[in-house]
Design a protein around this motif. Structure first.
Motif, PDB file in Angstrom:
ATOM      1  N   ASN A   1       1.204   7.397   1.973  1.00  0.00           N
ATOM      2  CA  ASN A   1       0.440   6.558   1.069  1.00  0.00           C
ATOM      3  C   ASN A   1       0.119   7.188  -0.278  1.00  0.00           C
ATOM      4  O   ASN A   1      -0.084   6.480  -1.238  1.00  0.00           O
TER       5      ASN A   1
ATOM      6  N   ASP B   1      -2.208  15.454  13.657  1.00  0.00           N
ATOM      7  CA  ASP B   1      -2.942  15.106  12.432  1.00  0.00           C
ATOM      8  C   ASP B   1      -3.799  16.267  11.929  1.00  0.00           C
ATOM      9  O   ASP B   1      -3.817  16.569  10.747  1.00  0.00           O
ATOM     10  N   ARG B   2      -4.507  16.918  12.866  1.00  0.00           N
ATOM     11  CA  ARG B   2      -5.422  17.997  12.442  1.00  0.00           C
ATOM     12  C   ARG B   2      -4.671  19.149  11.786  1.00  0.00           C
ATOM     13  O   ARG B   2      -5.122  19.721  10.810  1.00  0.00           O
TER      14      ARG B   2
ATOM     15  N   ARG C   1      -5.301  12.756  -4.248  1.00  0.00           N
ATOM     16  CA  ARG C   1      -6.035  12.593  -2.992  1.00  0.00           C
ATOM     17  C   ARG C   1      -5.099  12.858  -1.827  1.00  0.00           C
ATOM     18  O   ARG C   1      -3.954  12.446  -1.841  1.00  0.00           O
TER      19      ARG C   1
ATOM     20  N   ARG D   1      -3.407  18.288   8.349  1.00  0.00           N
ATOM     21  CA  ARG D   1      -4.469  18.236   7.358  1.00  0.00           C
ATOM     22  C   ARG D   1      -4.614  19.557   6.594  1.00  0.00           C
ATOM     23  O   ARG D   1      -4.952  19.566   5.418  1.00  0.00           O
TER      24      ARG D   1
ATOM     25  N   ALA E   1       2.329  12.185  15.987  1.00  0.00           N
ATOM     26  CA  ALA E   1       1.501  12.089  14.784  1.00  0.00           C
ATOM     27  C   ALA E   1       0.022  12.193  15.144  1.00  0.00           C
ATOM     28  O   ALA E   1      -0.755  12.824  14.434  1.00  0.00           O
ATOM     29  N   ILE E   2      -0.359  11.588  16.282  1.00  0.00           N
ATOM     30  CA  ILE E   2      -1.758  11.645  16.704  1.00  0.00           C
ATOM     31  C   ILE E   2      -2.138  13.087  17.015  1.00  0.00           C
ATOM     32  O   ILE E   2      -3.188  13.576  16.623  1.00  0.00           O
ATOM     33  N   LEU E   3      -1.244  13.766  17.730  1.00  0.00           N
ATOM     34  CA  LEU E   3      -1.558  15.127  18.164  1.00  0.00           C
ATOM     35  C   LEU E   3      -1.581  16.100  16.988  1.00  0.00           C
ATOM     36  O   LEU E   3      -2.290  17.091  17.022  1.00  0.00           O
TER      37      LEU E   3
ATOM     38  N   GLY F   1      -3.505  12.265   1.820  1.00  0.00           N
ATOM     39  CA  GLY F   1      -3.193  11.003   2.469  1.00  0.00           C
ATOM     40  C   GLY F   1      -4.206  10.660   3.533  1.00  0.00           C
ATOM     41  O   GLY F   1      -4.834  11.522   4.127  1.00  0.00           O
ATOM     42  N   GLU F   2      -4.357   9.372   3.744  1.00  0.00           N
ATOM     43  CA  GLU F   2      -5.254   8.923   4.789  1.00  0.00           C
ATOM     44  C   GLU F   2      -4.445   8.686   6.036  1.00  0.00           C
ATOM     45  O   GLU F   2      -3.307   8.243   5.946  1.00  0.00           O
ATOM     46  N   PHE F   3      -5.035   8.937   7.172  1.00  0.00           N
ATOM     47  CA  PHE F   3      -4.291   8.723   8.399  1.00  0.00           C
ATOM     48  C   PHE F   3      -4.695   7.394   9.022  1.00  0.00           C
ATOM     49  O   PHE F   3      -5.736   7.283   9.672  1.00  0.00           O
ATOM     50  N   ILE F   4      -3.907   6.384   8.762  1.00  0.00           N
ATOM     51  CA  ILE F   4      -4.076   5.083   9.392  1.00  0.00           C
ATOM     52  C   ILE F   4      -2.685   4.711   9.850  1.00  0.00           C
ATOM     53  O   ILE F   4      -1.802   4.500   9.029  1.00  0.00           O
ATOM     54  N   PHE F   5      -2.454   4.698  11.141  1.00  0.00           N
ATOM     55  CA  PHE F   5      -1.074   4.661  11.583  1.00  0.00           C
ATOM     56  C   PHE F   5      -0.937   3.827  12.850  1.00  0.00           C
ATOM     57  O   PHE F   5      -1.694   4.004  13.801  1.00  0.00           O
ATOM     58  N   GLU F   6       0.027   2.939  12.823  1.00  0.00           N
ATOM     59  CA  GLU F   6       0.245   2.100  13.993  1.00  0.00           C
ATOM     60  C   GLU F   6       1.096   2.831  15.021  1.00  0.00           C
ATOM     61  O   GLU F   6       2.116   3.427  14.692  1.00  0.00           O
TER      62      GLU F   6
ATOM     63  N   GLN G   1       0.804  -1.215   0.000  1.00  0.00           N
ATOM     64  CA  GLN G   1       0.000   0.000   0.000  1.00  0.00           C
ATOM     65  C   GLN G   1       0.836   1.263   0.000  1.00  0.00           C
ATOM     66  O   GLN G   1       0.323   2.354   0.038  1.00  0.00           O
TER      67      GLN G   1
END
Lengths: 239, 753
Positions: B520, B486-487, B582, B490, B482-484, B584-589, B72
């Motif tokens: 991605n 993301d917004r 597009r 964007r 990264a969690i903090l 990027g999508e935020f899907i992150f481990e 991916q």
């Protein structure tokens, strides 16, 4: 795209005056007009170019005669209240059927389109609502077009907890089993399932803001709202 | 690739989920160094090494982590290409023991390659601690492959690994077995492509690169045959074979994961309290309070413990006079002089004691002793209510360590004492007075400028930064950012995942540009690369900005960082509008918080410093020599450098309002960003620039062109056209922003002193 179905049987109560053939064509026309309205297109010539079958002047005329639509001097159509209700039901059935076929039966978006056309005419109003409830009152069809709300959606919001909800509706700390992923996009599905978020997996919501964080098995996964919204889960009944 | 021809060398490819320790295993087997950190996506390129056991030579290939063998992102694709293209003799799957389901997904896919396999269950300690028991014997029997349990970070289990390598055998794919009665199966198998089922999934991805890979190996005929067959199946049955394969795989691994895994209560929950934890926790809070108090005190006129301590030292040990320089004395307490600072080791120790030790020591102790605390930290750092204050605290600690200990103390010590008082005078005496002397210790001398910049100014900053950064990398703190963020990301058309390359960019933009492969979408990669090239200062630059701010005021730092940051957001926003595609999508481990292994951090720092010495120092020397030539050669009574200064005058003096000497910083900046930064540092220290001019030049060199190395990397990753376009945008942009900032400060009469 939401092309009208050739073999749809609309609500006969409203269309008794016509023959069966005419009734089908009229339902088809209503569906086309709804889709056009969503797309911001209001003139007939354009609408008929995009619809699978021609929106013939005769067909529109019969819709107008049934008091379903009004046509202004420039040839633009608007729904009359009765026509809007009717069109909304047809659209709702069609898109719910797509959702069902795409998510539960696991077909692709395009396949669900064809199958939905065959499937939807089997749906009576009661069954439509049951399917809607089963799917957790989804808001979008696989093409990301809105599904009109039914009575069941309004009721569910007020009283009953639906069986399947979008994971964005979970509260922090709550666990739930994944029912299905409603995104038609293959890449996203693969990424999620590689991390363990697949139908049947149990996820726990750890955090909602600024991003969603789920625990799935021993992995913590951060997701944006847009992704979390498309993960539908079986909510464990709460006391 | 050369070894493919050599039958005596057996090739082992390491494959596995991200962040499971493939690189650690690589290090364990081969003994050669590769970068290891605690976040997914550290390895984005393959690395190779060799080892020998009883007469057989093995080549080991370390690959980027994969969530699934159906790729991916760019880094995942690299791994698939290695497996298709290189025909390894053995696949060693490295796995995180606590995530059996994800492990088995990859196992079931790898099995289709029909290459002998070994499964390594790494991080057994973490699994055990969380109460997870794995029936590895059962796994081994069921799949027919050797299973090894390791805790590779403690260098355990090399012997078992080597035994397993010798026992490895090709295994039957459980998914192929389950699908053997499927109507489409015989037709697909007869196309003769291995892995057959995976190829169906690859072709369904519509991925050109992979398709070419299969074509190269099995011929275009086989591919078109497979495509035709899946297509006809699809039109007959209205079903997608690729999806059916994925579904079969999922149901298989669901069952297997339950069968081979048992779970008890996590051990750290069994014994929550550790004796003495409360005291350390209290000490930690006290340490944080002390840090904040000192911070507020040193930025304002208020009294603070650190000031009291410095005063005490100054009273008892006054700095030595300039006349008689005593080596020990000046190392310990510094020496006064024009443009000099408190840089003695005693002051440095006092500073560490006041700012860093009180926080870091209790923290380290708690992390080491109390598992519940580690778990808790993992939660606190990702929650915004606690995460942002913690981020501020971390930034303060890094600022104190890199900006003060590195950029002030160590730079002061190296530049003033070692180079200024000893090395340069020594070489001045030794060197002949003619041209050679000029080359070595003149105004643009290789030692007096090149080495001083490289070793005395940049090296201490880079080294301290790498230590701080290594600790953050290995603790697993970075992915929580990264969690903090993301917004915020964007707005710039990026996802939180892009925070990783951005933060890595602070270390070195070149590496970070390659790391954008973990993103991605193409759009996201392009924006991240642009922003890295534009405004992410590298550690040396950042260190210089922090260091210089100490000589002016905190407001200077804020002004520079504020302008740069706002420009990043602005350019990111515009780019996200202009670049099609597009977001990027935020899907992150998010990996668990781990205690950084001091050994790994030091090893990593050492290798990075060595890399810096090897890559950067020669460039510094060439650059200095070029400057020397430019200064030495004259044309019509003016040196070439003079001509350049005059050529740049309209821009420098006209737009930016800088003195003509500043021209040399920009010439240096073209070569390497940190080189330009060191030049700026030198100018500022000699009082050549006012605060306003300093701010303007710092803004311009931060936003200025990507250095040569990162330009080459951008060209490699995105093509020369994009690299040129990015540069063509950045140069005028940097100058106009710097000019505008200077103009605003002059008009509003902001002095920043």
């Amino acid at each position: 795209m939401n092309s009208p179905c050739p073999n749809m049987i609309p609500e006969k109560r409203h269309l008794e005056s016509g023959t069966r053939k005419l009734a089908e064509e009229m339902a088809e026309a209503l569906e086309a007009l709804w889709t056009m309205e969503e797309g911001g297109i209001s003139s007939f010539s354009e609408a008929s170019r995009q619809a699978a079958t021609e929106l013939t002047p005769q067909l529109l005329e019969s819709l107008r005669r049934e008091n379903l639509i009004a046509i202004d001097s420039k040839g633009r159509a608007t729904f009359l209240p009765e026509g809007r209700v009717l069109a909304e039901r047809i659209i709702r059935r069609h898109r719910l059927a797509e959702r069902l076929i795409c998510d539960v039966l696991g077909s692709t978006v395009d396949e669900s389109e064809d199958a939905a056309c065959e499937f939807e005419h089997l749906l009576a109003e009661g069954i439509t609502n049951s399917i809607c409830t089963l799917l957790g009152h989804p808001r979008y069809c696989p093409h990301q077009r809105p599904i009109p709300e039914g009575e069941c959606c309004r009721q569910a919001r007020e009283e009953l907890k639906p069986i399947v909800v979008s994971s964005e509706q979970l509260s922090v700390g709550e666990s739930a089993r994944v029912a299905y992923l409603s995104s038609g996009e293959q890449g996203r599905l693969l990424r999620l399932s590689a991390l363990g978020i697949t139908p049947g997996a149990t996820i726990r919501l750890l955090q909602k803001w600024p991003s969603f964080v789920f625990q799935c098995d021993q992995t913590e996964i951060a997701l944006e709202l847009e992704v979390a919204r498309h993960i539908y889960v079986w909510q464990t009944p709460q006391e | 690739m050369s070894s493919a021809a050599d039958p005596a060398v057996r090739k082992i490819v390491l494959v596995g989920n991200p962040n499971v320790g493939k690189s650690v295993i690589f290090r364990l087997l081969t003994g050669s160094y590769v970068l290891v950190s605690n976040f997914p996506g550290t390895t984005v390129e393959i690395s190779r090494g060799k080892f020998e056991v009883s007469g057989t030579t093995y080549e080991v290939v370390d690959t980027p982590g994969v969530g699934s063998m159906v790729p991916q992102s760019e880094d995942e694709r690299v791994t698939c290409e290695v497996l298709i293209g290189e025909r390894p003799d053995l696949i060693m799957q490295v796995a995180d023991a606590k995530n059996l389901r994800r492990t088995l997904l990859v196992t079931s896919q790898l099995a289709e390659f029909r290459i002998p396999m070994v499964l390594v269950l790494n991080m057994m300690d973490e699994a055990e601690e969380r109460g997870i028991e794995i029936d590895s014997r059962g796994l081994s029997e069921r799949f027919g492959l050797p299973v090894v349990e390791t805790v590779a970070i403690y260098s355990q289990g090399r012997k078992q690994l080597i035994q397993a390598i010798q026992k490895a055998a090709a295994i039957e794919s459980p998914v192929s077995k389950a699908l053997s009665d499927h109507p489409a199966f015989p037709a697909i198998i007869s196309a003769g492509v291995t892995p057959a089922l995976l190829s169906v999934e690859w072709l369904a991805l519509d991925d050109r690169t992979l398709q070419h890979g299969i074509e190269r190996r099995f011929g275009p005929h086989a591919v078109s045959q497979m495509q035709k067959r899946t297509e006809s199946y699809r039109s007959e049955r209205h079903r997608s074979f690729a999806k059916e394969i994925a579904a079969t795989r999922n149901s298989f691994i669901d069952r297997a994961a339950v069968e081979f895994r048992k779970k008890r209560n996590p051990r750290y929950l069994d014994q929550p309290g550790v004796t003495g934890s409360r005291i350390w926790l209290a000490l930690l809070y006290a340490g944080m309070a002390l840090l904040l108090w000192n911070e507020v005190g040193s930025l304002s006129g208020l009294p603070a413990p650190c000031k009291a301590l410095y005063g005490l030292i100054g009273k008892h040990f006054p700095p030595q006079g300039t006349g008689t320089i005593d080596f020990v004395q000046s190392i310990l307490f510094g020496a006064p002089g024009p443009g000099r600072y408190d840089f003695g080791l005693v002051y440095a120790a006092a500073h560490l004691l006041m700012f860093i030790v009180p926080v870091v020591v209790p923290l380290g102790f708690l992390l080491k002793r109390n598992r519940a605390f580690v778990h808790e930290i993992g939660i606190l750092t990702r929650r915004p209510s606690t995460g942002f204050p913690i981020l501020l605290l971390v930034l303060l600690l890094v600022y104190e360590f890199v900006g003060y200990t590195g950029a002030q103390t160590l730079v002061g010590l190296m530049e003033n004492v070692f180079f200024g008082d000893y090395l340069i005078p020594l070489f001045s005496r030794l060197a002949p007075s003619g041209l050679l002397g000029q080359v070595l210790v003149g105004k643009y001398g290789l030692i007096s400028m090149g080495l001083t910049y490289a070793i005395a100014i940049v090296l201490p900053v880079v080294a301290t930064f790498f230590i701080a950064f290594g600790l953050m990398e290995d603790s697993g703190y970075l992915p929580r950012l990264a969690i903090l963020s993301d917004r915020l990301m964007r707005i710039m058309g990026l996802s939180g995942k892009a925070t990783l390359p951005m933060v890595l960019g602070l270390g070195c933009c070149t590496m970070a540009t390659i790391t954008t492969r973990i993103l991605n979408s193409r759009k996201e990669r392009l924006i991240a690369t642009l922003l890295l090239a534009l405004g992410i200062p590298c550690s040396a630059q950042l260190g210089v900005i922090l260091g210089i701010s100490a000589s002016f005021s905190f407001a200077t730092t804020l002004a520079v960082l504020g302008v740069v940051f706002s420009q990043l957001v602005l350019v990111g926003y515009l780019a996200s509008r202009l670049i099609r595609g597009r977001p990027g999508e935020f899907i992150f481990e998010i990996p668990p918080i781990r205690i950084p292994q001091l050994r790994n951090v030091m090893l990593k720092t050492w290798h990075r410093v060595r890399w810096y010495l090897k890559e950067a120092v020669p460039l510094f020397l060439y650059g200095t020599f070029a400057l020397f030539l430019l200064d030495y050669l004259h044309l019509e009574g003016r040196s070439l450098l003079g001509w350049i200064e005059r050529g740049l005058e309209p821009v420098l003096t006209g737009i930016l309002d800088l003195p003509p000497q500043a021209a040399s910083i920009f010439v240096l900046g073209f070569l390497r960003r940190d080189y330009g930064a060191a030049g700026l540092y030198d100018l500022v220290r000699h009082g050549a620039l006012t605060a306003q001019q300093t701010v303007v030049s710092m803004i311009v060199i931060t936003l200025f062109v990507p250095c040569l190395a990162s330009f080459l990397v951008i060209a490699r990753e995105h093509g020369i056209r994009r690299a040129l376009a990015i540069t063509a945008f950045i140069v005028p942009f940097a100058i106009s922003v710097g000019g505008a900032a200077g103009w605003i400060m002059r008009v509003l009469n902001i002095s920043l002193q």
